[in-house]
Design a protein around this motif. Structure first.
Motif, PDB file in Angstrom:
ATOM      1  N   HIS A 170      46.122  34.604  43.200  1.00  0.00           N
ATOM      2  CA  HIS A 170      46.222  35.566  42.106  1.00  0.00           C
ATOM      3  C   HIS A 170      46.073  34.803  40.785  1.00  0.00           C
ATOM      4  CE1 HIS A 170      47.631  38.815  44.737  1.00  0.00           C
ATOM      5  NE2 HIS A 170      48.336  37.898  45.360  1.00  0.00           N
ATOM      6  N   CYS A 205      46.589  40.334  36.493  1.00  0.00           N
ATOM      7  CA  CYS A 205      46.083  39.447  37.532  1.00  0.00           C
ATOM      8  C   CYS A 205      44.584  39.306  37.289  1.00  0.00           C
ATOM      9  CB  CYS A 205      46.344  40.004  38.928  1.00  0.00           C
ATOM     10  SG  CYS A 205      45.632  38.950  40.206  1.00  0.00           S
ATOM     11  N   GLN A 207      42.415  37.404  39.117  1.00  0.00           N
ATOM     12  CA  GLN A 207      41.582  37.068  40.279  1.00  0.00           C
ATOM     13  C   GLN A 207      41.393  38.350  41.083  1.00  0.00           C
ATOM     14  OE1 GLN A 207      39.926  34.516  40.849  1.00  0.00           O
ATOM     15  NE2 GLN A 207      40.928  32.764  39.886  1.00  0.00           N
ATOM     16  N   CYS A 209      41.832  40.027  43.836  1.00  0.00           N
ATOM     17  CA  CYS A 209      42.676  39.629  44.964  1.00  0.00           C
ATOM     18  C   CYS A 209      42.725  40.670  46.071  1.00  0.00           C
ATOM     19  CB  CYS A 209      44.078  39.322  44.458  1.00  0.00           C
ATOM     20  SG  CYS A 209      44.828  40.688  43.573  1.00  0.00           S
ATOM     21  N   HIS A 213      43.723  45.261  43.363  1.00  0.00           N
ATOM     22  CA  HIS A 213      43.737  44.308  42.232  1.00  0.00           C
ATOM     23  C   HIS A 213      43.869  45.011  40.881  1.00  0.00           C
ATOM     24  CE1 HIS A 213      42.366  41.348  39.364  1.00  0.00           C
ATOM     25  NE2 HIS A 213      41.343  42.105  39.073  1.00  0.00           N
TER      26      HIS A 213
HETATM   27 CU   LIG Z   1      46.280  39.610  42.203  1.00  0.00          CU
END
Ligand SMILES: [Cu+2]
Length: 241
Positions: A170, A205, A207, A209, A213
């Protein structure tokens, strides 16, 4: 340059102004080089070809060497500014907080009055039973640990934040604190910084993920030290049976 209207979010950290200044310096240098390159092209088009092509090495290599030195200097300066929040140790009086990224939420943990984080075990992770981090109840240090879904920090005190991830990578990011650091499973990554301005900010966040997300965010509240102490005390009181 202070009057330059700056489309970045307002800065709420002690290290932010130096980073902003360096970013602006990079942009001005890039703009100047772009203008210079066009000027050289224009002069080249207008100039008569009076020199032999074999005698042009100094026109080619000297600017190349100057550019290499310029970009290396900018990069080393940027690396040092970044490393100041990452690779130098936090002071011993810094507030200790842990942040854990999980698909798709952030959890924050305060070590409580014993100033020591309790042991967590992956096999004990049970968000449905109120133990999202897998705190081990057999460890006496875990009894006073406070787990929250919002991050609350005091102004003008250094924060030593340890970053974890439970599942995938993350990206822990707070634009107003000029912070962005990956949270990696199996690693504890320390970042340290000093918030300066009270207010409510978004934690993101950064990234990609997983499918959720887009909704992985949390709130950061920066409070004056007295209010922070009162907030922490009220949390601990609520947790004491
Ligand atoms: Cu994340």
């Amino acid at each position: 340059m202070a009057t330059f209207s700056w489309p970045l979010p307002a800065d709420a950290s002690a290290h932010g102004p130096a980073l902003d200044h360096h970013l602006l310096l990079n942009l001005w240098i890039a703009l100047a080089l772009l203008a210079l390159a066009h000027l050289i092209i224009l002069l080249g088009l207008l100039a008569h070809r009076r020199t032999e092509a074999t005698n042009l090495w100094h026109i080619e290599y000297l600017p190349l060497a100057a550019l290499a030195i310029l970009f290396a200097t900018l990069t080393i300066k940027a690396e040092r500014l970044w490393a100041a929040t990452r690779y130098t140790g936090a002071s011993l009086t810094a507030v200790q907080i842990e942040a854990t990224g999980v698909q798709f939420a952030w959890y924050f943990r305060y070590p409580g009055t014993d100033a020591t984080f309790g042991i967590t075990r992956p096999q004990l992770v049970a968000p449905g039973e109120g133990n999202p981090l897998g705190l081990d109840p057999a460890d006496p240090h875990s009894a006073d640990d406070e787990i929250t879904s919002e991050l609350v920090l005091p102004t003008n005190r250094e924060v030593d934040l340890r970053l974890n991830a439970q599942d995938v990578i993350h990206g822990f990011s707070i634009p107003e604190l000029r912070l962005k650091q990956n949270a990696v499973p199996g690693q504890t990554i320390h970042i340290h910084f000093t918030p300066t301005t009270s207010g409510t900010y978004a934690i993101l966040c950064t990234q990609l993920c997983g499918l959720g997300h887009y909704r992985m965010n949390a709130t950061l509240r920066i409070l004056p030290p007295a209010e922070f102490t009162a907030w922490l005390a009220s949390k601990q009181k609520a947790a004491t049976p």
